[in-house]
Write an enzyme that holds these catalytic residues in place. Structure first.
Site, PDB file in Angstrom:
ATOM      1  N   GLY A   1       0.468  -4.627  -2.971  1.00  0.00           N
ATOM      2  CA  GLY A   1      -0.282  -5.765  -3.407  1.00  0.00           C
ATOM      3  C   GLY A   1      -2.196  -5.267  -3.362  1.00  0.00           C
ATOM      4  O   GLY A   1      -1.860  -4.173  -4.742  1.00  0.00           O
TER       5      GLY A   1
ATOM      6  N   ALA B   1      -3.364  -2.138  -1.657  1.00  0.00           N
ATOM      7  CA  ALA B   1      -2.154  -1.277  -0.691  1.00  0.00           C
ATOM      8  C   ALA B   1      -0.699  -0.921  -2.031  1.00  0.00           C
ATOM      9  O   ALA B   1      -0.867  -1.945  -2.344  1.00  0.00           O
ATOM     10  CB  ALA B   1      -1.634  -1.755   0.568  1.00  0.00           C
TER      11      ALA B   1
ATOM     12  N   ASP C   1      -0.432 -15.189   6.510  1.00  0.00           N
ATOM     13  CA  ASP C   1       0.180 -14.875   5.552  1.00  0.00           C
ATOM     14  C   ASP C   1       1.440 -14.925   5.345  1.00  0.00           C
ATOM     15  O   ASP C   1       2.220 -13.646   4.834  1.00  0.00           O
ATOM     16  CB  ASP C   1      -0.866 -13.531   4.470  1.00  0.00           C
ATOM     17  CG  ASP C   1      -0.960 -13.631   3.206  1.00  0.00           C
ATOM     18  OD1 ASP C   1      -0.197 -14.610   2.584  1.00  0.00           O
ATOM     19  OD2 ASP C   1      -0.803 -12.411   2.795  1.00  0.00           O
TER      20      ASP C   1
HETATM   21  P1  ADP Z   1      -0.578  -6.068   1.015  1.00  0.00           P
HETATM   22  O1  ADP Z   1      -1.705  -6.357   2.484  1.00  0.00           O
HETATM   23  O2  ADP Z   1      -1.416  -5.712   0.151  1.00  0.00           O
HETATM   24  O3  ADP Z   1       0.062  -7.516   0.806  1.00  0.00           O
HETATM   25  P2  ADP Z   1       1.556  -5.656   2.695  1.00  0.00           P
HETATM   26  O4  ADP Z   1       1.839  -5.459   3.544  1.00  0.00           O
HETATM   27  O5  ADP Z   1       2.379  -6.058   1.828  1.00  0.00           O
HETATM   28  O6  ADP Z   1       0.474  -5.013   1.493  1.00  0.00           O
HETATM   29  O7  ADP Z   1       2.506  -4.782   1.842  1.00  0.00           O
HETATM   30  C1  ADP Z   1       2.957  -4.356   0.247  1.00  0.00           C
HETATM   31  C2  ADP Z   1       4.656  -4.863  -0.038  1.00  0.00           C
HETATM   32  O8  ADP Z   1       4.978  -3.851   0.258  1.00  0.00           O
HETATM   33  C3  ADP Z   1       5.427  -5.972   0.452  1.00  0.00           C
HETATM   34  O9  ADP Z   1       5.388  -6.651   0.473  1.00  0.00           O
HETATM   35  C4  ADP Z   1       6.375  -4.700   0.442  1.00  0.00           C
HETATM   36  O10 ADP Z   1       7.787  -4.698  -0.729  1.00  0.00           O
HETATM   37  C5  ADP Z   1       6.479  -4.197   0.526  1.00  0.00           C
HETATM   38  N1  ADP Z   1       6.133  -3.115   2.097  1.00  0.00           N
HETATM   39  C6  ADP Z   1       5.302  -3.122   2.944  1.00  0.00           C
HETATM   40  N2  ADP Z   1       5.509  -2.484   4.031  1.00  0.00           N
HETATM   41  C7  ADP Z   1       6.894  -1.903   3.991  1.00  0.00           C
HETATM   42  C8  ADP Z   1       8.122  -1.713   5.229  1.00  0.00           C
HETATM   43  N3  ADP Z   1       7.795  -1.226   6.882  1.00  0.00           N
HETATM   44  N4  ADP Z   1       8.897  -1.406   4.563  1.00  0.00           N
HETATM   45  C9  ADP Z   1       9.895  -1.335   3.650  1.00  0.00           C
HETATM   46  N5  ADP Z   1       8.766  -2.198   2.579  1.00  0.00           N
HETATM   47  C10 ADP Z   1       7.916  -2.142   2.901  1.00  0.00           C
HETATM   48 MG    MG Z   2       1.153  -8.919   1.152  1.00  0.00          MG
END
Ligand code: ADP
Ligand code: MG
Length: 369
Positions: free
Chosen positions: A39, A42, A155
């Site tokens: 993201g 992150a 979100d």
């Molecule tokens: P941000 O807050 O930057 O959007 P996310 O928590 O949505 O971060 O994580 C970004 C992406 O990483 C998600 O859209 C997904 O594709 C991947 N992701 C996040 N958490 C996991 C998880 N627990 N297992 C697998 N993929 C994950």
């Molecule tokens: Mg996200």
């Protein structure tokens, strides 16, 4: 959420009970494979815990964002994950590490990836209505659990709903509590948060946020899962916001070809401008669409999109797929989630999903059409 939690005025929780480790992450975990996703602030990578051999997803969050210390936002994200520990459809938090520049959340790995991928997939890989019914029940059960704790996600979108496996289609895990808020404080929570196509009218109007705000996003989400199209997206952001505030939704047969009328009725119970009139997560779970009440299926122009019946194998006659470059809808921040990811069509225009904006009251004027 337990009574003991501390909350600030905007519904963020500032107390956690997870021990934050300050030893080196890499002494306990090996990073494996490529990134799972990213993201704006992150990056998420697969890792293996050396002592157990178990796979996890490590979410690396930068503490400084745009020159501001955002540690409190990350602590809020951890607190929300802790409060949802018993929720089977929320990703579980294993450990937390902190370095000078980052906080690392070691999360359960949802190996099936984002439901986004199936939303934009070709017909034979796209969700059937039967799939959507099963996944919708899980999403709603997970969200009902959050709402019972007075937590709003804020979100909910296909990039933040992951699958434990993609083939065979597994179960859902809700992720990304970076914008989540606790709404049981005496102060009203009013913030401009969310991702343009998914935000509710009250967010655009800077009216109070409530659990109903998530229910709007679930309406958009289910629309997208069933049709592969984004209901409010316009050619420009102003048009998107206008479509949202006017609840300008296309429920025509063209868009819902092969989808049951009960599904359309379900979406209609959520895409209502007045948050008080929207169905709650608990009410949604009682809706006939999710409880095996069949309704006559309309003429199927595209049998592979159908679902209450077994999917057929004849080729689809539908939809030329030629998405135009996506318009930039974001006010505060904008980027595509994953480079090289497929794009998805809108009812009105081609687009790619955008990341959430978050902002303060001053930007309200920019958002309202
Ligand atoms: P941000 O807050 O930057 O959007 P996310 O928590 O949505 O971060 O994580 C970004 C992406 O990483 C998600 O859209 C997904 O594709 C991947 N992701 C996040 N958490 C996991 C998880 N627990 N297992 C697998 N993929 C994950
Ligand atoms: Mg996200």
């Amino acid at each position: 959420m337990p009574d003991s939690v501390m909350m600030n005025r905007s519904g963020m929780v500032s107390k956690i009970h997870t021990r934050i480790r300050t030893d080196t992450f890499k002494s306990s975990y090996d990073l494996v494979g490529k990134e799972l996703g990213r993201g704006k602030f992150a990056v998420v990578k697969k890792c293996v815990e050396k002592s157990t051999g178990k796979e996890y997803a490590a979410k690396f969050l930068r503490k400084r964002r745009k020159g501001q210390d955002c540690r409190v936002d990350i602590i809020n994200e951890i607190a929300v994950l802790e409060s949802a520990e018993a929720n089977p459809f929320v990703v579980s938090l294993h450990e937390v590490y902190e370095t000078t520049s980052e906080i690392i959340l070691v999360l359960e790995c949802a190996a099936g990836g984002e439901i986004f991928n199936q939303c934009v997939a070709d017909n034979d890989e796209a969700f059937t209505e039967k799939d959507v019914i099963r996944l919708a029940r899980q999403i709603l059960t997970g969200v009902a659990g959050l709402h019972r704790n007075n937590v709003v996600h804020l979100d909910l979108k296909p990039q933040n709903i992951l699958l434990t496996s993609s083939r065979p289609l597994g179960d859902i895990r809700i992720v990304d509590f970076g914008l989540s808020r606790c709404v049981d404080s005496v102060e009203e929570v009013r913030e401009i948060l969310g991702t343009p196509e998914y935000v509710a009218p009250e967010v655009l109007n800077y009216e109070p946020i409530s659990t109903a705000t998530d229910m709007w996003s679930i309406g958009v989400l289910i629309y997208v899962m069933l049709t592969g199209a984004s209901p409010f997206l316009g050619e420009e952001k102003q048009e998107t916001f206008l479509n949202i505030s006017q609840v300008n939704v296309d429920y025509s047969q063209d868009v819902f070809d092969g989808v049951s009328s009960l599904a359309v009725d379900f979406i209609k119970s959520l895409l209502l401008k007045n948050p008080r009139k929207r169905a709650t997560a608990e009410e949604c779970l009682k809706h006939p669409w999710l409880n095996g009440h069949s309704s006559p299926l309309p003429h199927l122009r595209n049998p592979l999109r159908s679902s209450l019946d077994e999917p057929e194998t004849s080729p689809s006659e539908s939809e030329p797929e030629s998405p135009a470059p996506s318009p930039d809808l974001l006010i505060v921040a904008s980027y595509k989630t994953c480079s090289g990811q497929s794009e998805m069509k809108s009812v009105r225009a081609a687009f790619a999903f955008d990341e959430p904006f978050s902002g303060r009251p001053e930007i309200k004027q920019e958002l309202i059409c």
